[in-house]
Motif scaffolding. Structure first.
Motif, mmCIF file in Angstrom:
data_model
loop_
_atom_site.group_PDB
_atom_site.id
_atom_site.type_symbol
_atom_site.label_atom_id
_atom_site.label_comp_id
_atom_site.label_asym_id
_atom_site.label_seq_id
_atom_site.Cartn_x
_atom_site.Cartn_y
_atom_site.Cartn_z
ATOM 1 N N TRP A 96 40.232 49.150 35.041
ATOM 2 C CA TRP A 96 40.188 47.746 35.490
ATOM 3 C C TRP A 96 40.461 47.619 36.968
ATOM 4 O O TRP A 96 39.827 46.821 37.660
ATOM 5 C CB TRP A 96 41.219 46.938 34.687
ATOM 6 C CG TRP A 96 41.214 45.472 35.006
ATOM 7 C CD1 TRP A 96 40.443 44.506 34.440
ATOM 8 C CD2 TRP A 96 42.028 44.818 35.980
ATOM 9 N NE1 TRP A 96 40.721 43.280 34.989
ATOM 10 C CE2 TRP A 96 41.688 43.430 35.937
ATOM 11 C CE3 TRP A 96 43.007 45.234 36.878
ATOM 12 C CZ2 TRP A 96 42.300 42.487 36.767
ATOM 13 C CZ3 TRP A 96 43.606 44.294 37.710
ATOM 14 C CH2 TRP A 96 43.262 42.933 37.654
ATOM 15 N N ARG B 197 37.367 48.097 39.149
ATOM 16 C CA ARG B 197 36.185 47.368 38.713
ATOM 17 C C ARG B 197 35.284 46.978 39.886
ATOM 18 O O ARG B 197 34.085 46.762 39.698
ATOM 19 C CB ARG B 197 36.585 46.136 37.905
ATOM 20 C CG ARG B 197 37.334 45.077 38.713
ATOM 21 C CD ARG B 197 38.037 44.079 37.798
ATOM 22 N NE ARG B 197 38.660 42.995 38.551
ATOM 23 C CZ ARG B 197 39.824 43.121 39.216
ATOM 24 N NH1 ARG B 197 40.456 44.295 39.204
ATOM 25 N NH2 ARG B 197 40.330 42.094 39.872
ATOM 26 N N PRO C 28 32.366 50.285 40.771
ATOM 27 C CA PRO C 28 31.844 50.883 39.531
ATOM 28 C C PRO C 28 31.183 52.239 39.724
ATOM 29 O O PRO C 28 30.923 52.937 38.748
ATOM 30 C CB PRO C 28 30.827 49.835 39.051
ATOM 31 C CG PRO C 28 30.416 49.096 40.287
ATOM 32 C CD PRO C 28 31.636 49.068 41.148
#
Length: 743
Positions: A706, A709, A712
């Motif tokens: 997370w 994020r 990516p």
């Protein structure tokens, strides 16, 4: 009294200060010599210099000169001098020698030959001889051998005059007292002290600068506390003249008591503060110098109201040579410069540093500089005028674009945007980390193009990585933005400036990817789930724990109960520790680096695992795969992007060579076994056609944590196995069935 010739030595770069000082003390016929001076005067003047000089290291009285072309002539020249006029057979002596352009190659040999000649003269004349005593002998002889010229001198100081007698403890890397005095003289402290201005040292260590500053302000002779001088047991010593000088110095000290300006310091290290207070007490200055244990960033604003509108901040912050840790000092310098600029307009700042790059992080423009030597280190003493802020808050002497606004606030609009984004990110990631039980995480990753840094939080420490700016970006502007980062990060993340570690990420080739960048040896423990790891934020490009692999490590722990696990390019063994914690029947970790395998061994031991079932193999991975006959149910393969390891002929390129590497690894899988393949090469393309007989599942999205994020593409990850092997493992991820073989 008869005038004689004397030599004085002093720290390199202070010769002009020494000449001014000894002239004021009555010396005449002054001359400059290498790292010192010569003068003429009576013995009383030499005594006065020993007592009052703040800069001198040693004072020498030449006794005899002669020429010597070899060791025998050196011996005869020394033996022919009337040493009995200077010491008795029952006394002690020591001999030192310094060589310049000499036929003698070793100073210890010269000193030994001279000592032999002296004691042989006494033995031949009286049957007795002086004994050698290295510590505080009755007579210390120093030989200056320049080519064939030999000068034998009496060392009147006995030991370095920088040894004032007040230092009970030195701290980690203490500044010599006479060098500290020279720094204060260069900074103009005596005049400021007479005007009643204050003296501050926000990184005071053992308080040498503060004590020397107080001795100057109080008109205290620096040698008054010394218990020993080299002339005290010399046969030619004039005790009456010395007593008069001591009485005079005592009277001057008594007359100045109680009139010292504010002199304060702080240090965040408890041991350093204890040493500083002991030294202050040893100097008899406990009521005149205040030393606090505090972080300077909070201490400087707090003491500002108590010290007046003008004064001197002088400090000798660490600069990497003594701590081996430049990476964590950039933020210290940035915070120091910001605190001084924001709170001490109208003051002066003098900083001694052996690292010009670190000095650049102060964000100030030096008005003057002096070259000095701090032991073996070439150092710069930089002087700044901290001018009062203008109406819009800008510092006239600060780099263009800087604008301090209040207490450690961002310097301009862009920096304020960065601080707000960092604050917002940190608040959100802290909530997530607490919920997930994560203690090390990414807080910021180039969210704003102007601030191209990655910021990771490691349980109270912060790792800042500056991405290399493209050539199109102005270097001055990029540096200014980095200063913004280093000033904002400690305040927003709530850590001390010396807990912020800075590195610059550049395009790496080969072994540079994992190379050592410093040698601090500063390891500390962090937690991730049920495991603990040793982390080092300063010495290597990476820290020892890839934070973006957190979900991969968790997946490995879930997949390994009762199976054998192979970790290729094992690095510091984090994946191996998770496999061991997950109940693997055994593990093998392969890496070519002894350093990282030792680190992996320490990580296993930290978690209670021994090398019996968890084997570490130091070998080139491709070579090991070619030779091994072992099989495993789960393999983790995370190769470098590029490598030119000295253990391998040729190079390795993950894009070019990944098919061969994967096939070699798959050869070690048991039926039904799985390979986890990961790479951080952002332009990587998996050659699925060349691996057409395998089932492949792209699990990249599921393995990006997370806190990453926004990035990516930080890594890509696949599961690979034979037919049916992925049925229970791919977990709904995108899966590509194997293709039929072509006939």
């Amino acid at each position: 009294m008869v005038a004689q010739e004397f030599f004085i030595t002093a720290p390199h770069g202070t010769e002009d200060l020494l000449l001014d000082e000894i002239a004021a003390l009555g010396a005449t016929r002054l001359g400059s010599i290498r790292s010192g001076a010569s003068f003429h005067g009576p013995l009383e003047t030499a005594y006065r210099i020993c007592l009052w000089s703040r800069v001198a290291s040693r004072v020498f009285l030449p006794l005899t000169r002669f020429e010597a072309q070899d060791a025998d002539q050196l011996y005869e020249g020394v033996r022919g001098f009337a040493w009995e006029d200077h010491l008795g057979a029952s006394h002690t002596l020591a001999v030192d020698a310094s060589l310049r352009r000499s036929w003698i190659s070793h100073s210890r040999f010269a000193a030994l030959r001279i000592k032999d000649a002296i004691v042989d003269r006494f033995r031949d004349r009286s049957g007795q001889r002086p004994s050698v005593r290295v510590d505080q002998p009755d007579l210390r002889i120093h030989a200056l051998i320049d080519g064939q010229s030999v000068t034998l001198c009496l060392d009147l100081s006995g030991e370095g005059l920088y040894r004032r007698g007040y230092r009970a403890q030195g701290g980690q890397a203490p500044l010599k007292e006479n060098l500290a005095a020279a720094i204060l003289l260069r900074a103009g402290w005596p005049e400021m002290a007479r005007a009643g201005q204050a003296l501050l040292d926000p990184l005071c260590g053992s308080a040498t600068l503060l004590i020397e500053g107080a001795l100057m302000a109080g008109d205290v002779a620096p040698g008054l506390l010394r218990p020993h001088f080299g002339f005290l047991r010399w046969a030619g010593h004039d005790e009456r003249a010395w007593r008069q000088l001591i009485e005079e110095a005592g009277q001057r000290k008594a007359q100045s008591q109680g009139g010292l300006p504010p002199i304060l310091g702080c240090d965040s290290d408890r041991v350093a503060v204890a040493a500083a207070r002991a030294n202050v007490a040893g100097a008899g200055l406990s009521g005149s110098i205040v030393v606090d244990q505090a972080d300077f960033a909070s201490w400087l604003p707090r003491v500002r109201s108590a010290v007046g509108d003008q004064g001197l901040i002088v400090t000798n912050p660490p600069y990497g040579e003594r701590l081996g840790d430049v990476t964590r000092l950039a933020a210290v310098y940035a915070a120091l410069g910001n605190s001084c600029r924001c709170h001490f307009g109208g003051w002066r700042l003098s900083v001694l540093t052996g690292n010009p790059d670190l000095a650049g992080h102060l964000g100030l423009r030096a008005k003057r500089s002096h070259s000095l030597r701090n032991g073996p280190i070439r150092a710069k003493l930089l002087h700044y005028d901290l001018r009062p802020s203008t109406d819009d808050g800008a510092q006239p002497d600060a780099p263009a674009g800087s604008r301090p606004v209040g207490d450690l606030k961002p310097l301009d609009g862009a920096a304020e945007m960065f601080a707000n984004r960092l604050r917002k990110n940190f608040k959100a990631v802290c909530r997530w980390a607490e919920r997930e039980g994560v203690s090390c995480y990414r807080v910021y990753d180039a969210d704003l193009p102007e601030y191209a840094v990655a910021i990771d939080y490691y349980q109270g420490r912060v790792h800042v990585q500056e991405y290399q700016a493209p050539p199109s970006v102005d270097a001055t502007k990029a540096h200014r933005r980095l200063l913004d980062v280093l000033r904002v990060v400690p305040e927003v993340l709530g850590v001390a400036a010396d807990q912020v570690y800075l590195k610059q990420r550049r395009r790496q080739r080969g072994a540079e990817q994992y190379g050592r960048t410093a040698r601090s040896g500063e390891f500390f423990q962090v937690e991730e789930g049920p495991c603990r790891f040793w982390v080092n934020l300063s010495d290597y490009l990476d820290t020892g724990l890839f934070l973006d692999h957190r979900p991969i490590r968790r997946k490995i722990m879930e997949m390994v109960p009762g199976v054998r696990f192979l970790n290729l390019f094992g690095y510091t063994g984090a994946a191996t520790v998770f496999a061991a914690r997950g109940g693997a029947a055994g593990t093998v970790t392969v890496d070519a680096s002894r350093t990282y395998l030792d680190w992996a061994r320490r990580n296993l031991q930290l978690n209670g695992f021994t090398e019996g079932p968890h084997r570490l193999e130091r070998c080139d991975v491709l070579e090991w795969l070619d030779k091994t006959k072992e099989f495993f149910e789960l393999i983790f393969l995370d190769p470098p992007t590029f490598s030119n390891s000295k253990d391998r002929s040729g190079t390795f390129d993950v894009q070019r060579d990944h098919v061969h590497l994967i096939r070699q690894a798959v050869r070690c899988l048991r039926p039904g076994g799985l390979l986890i393949f990961s790479t951080n090469h952002r332009k990587f393309r998996l050659d699925e056609d060349a691996l057409g007989d395998l089932e492949i599942a792209d699990i990249s999205a599921a393995t990006i944590p997370w806190d990453f994020r926004r990035s990516p593409t930080i890594h890509k990850c696949w599961l690979l196995g034979a037919s049916g092997a992925l049925d229970d493992a791919c977990g709904g991820q995108e899966r590509r069935s194997k293709k039929p073989q072509r006939s």
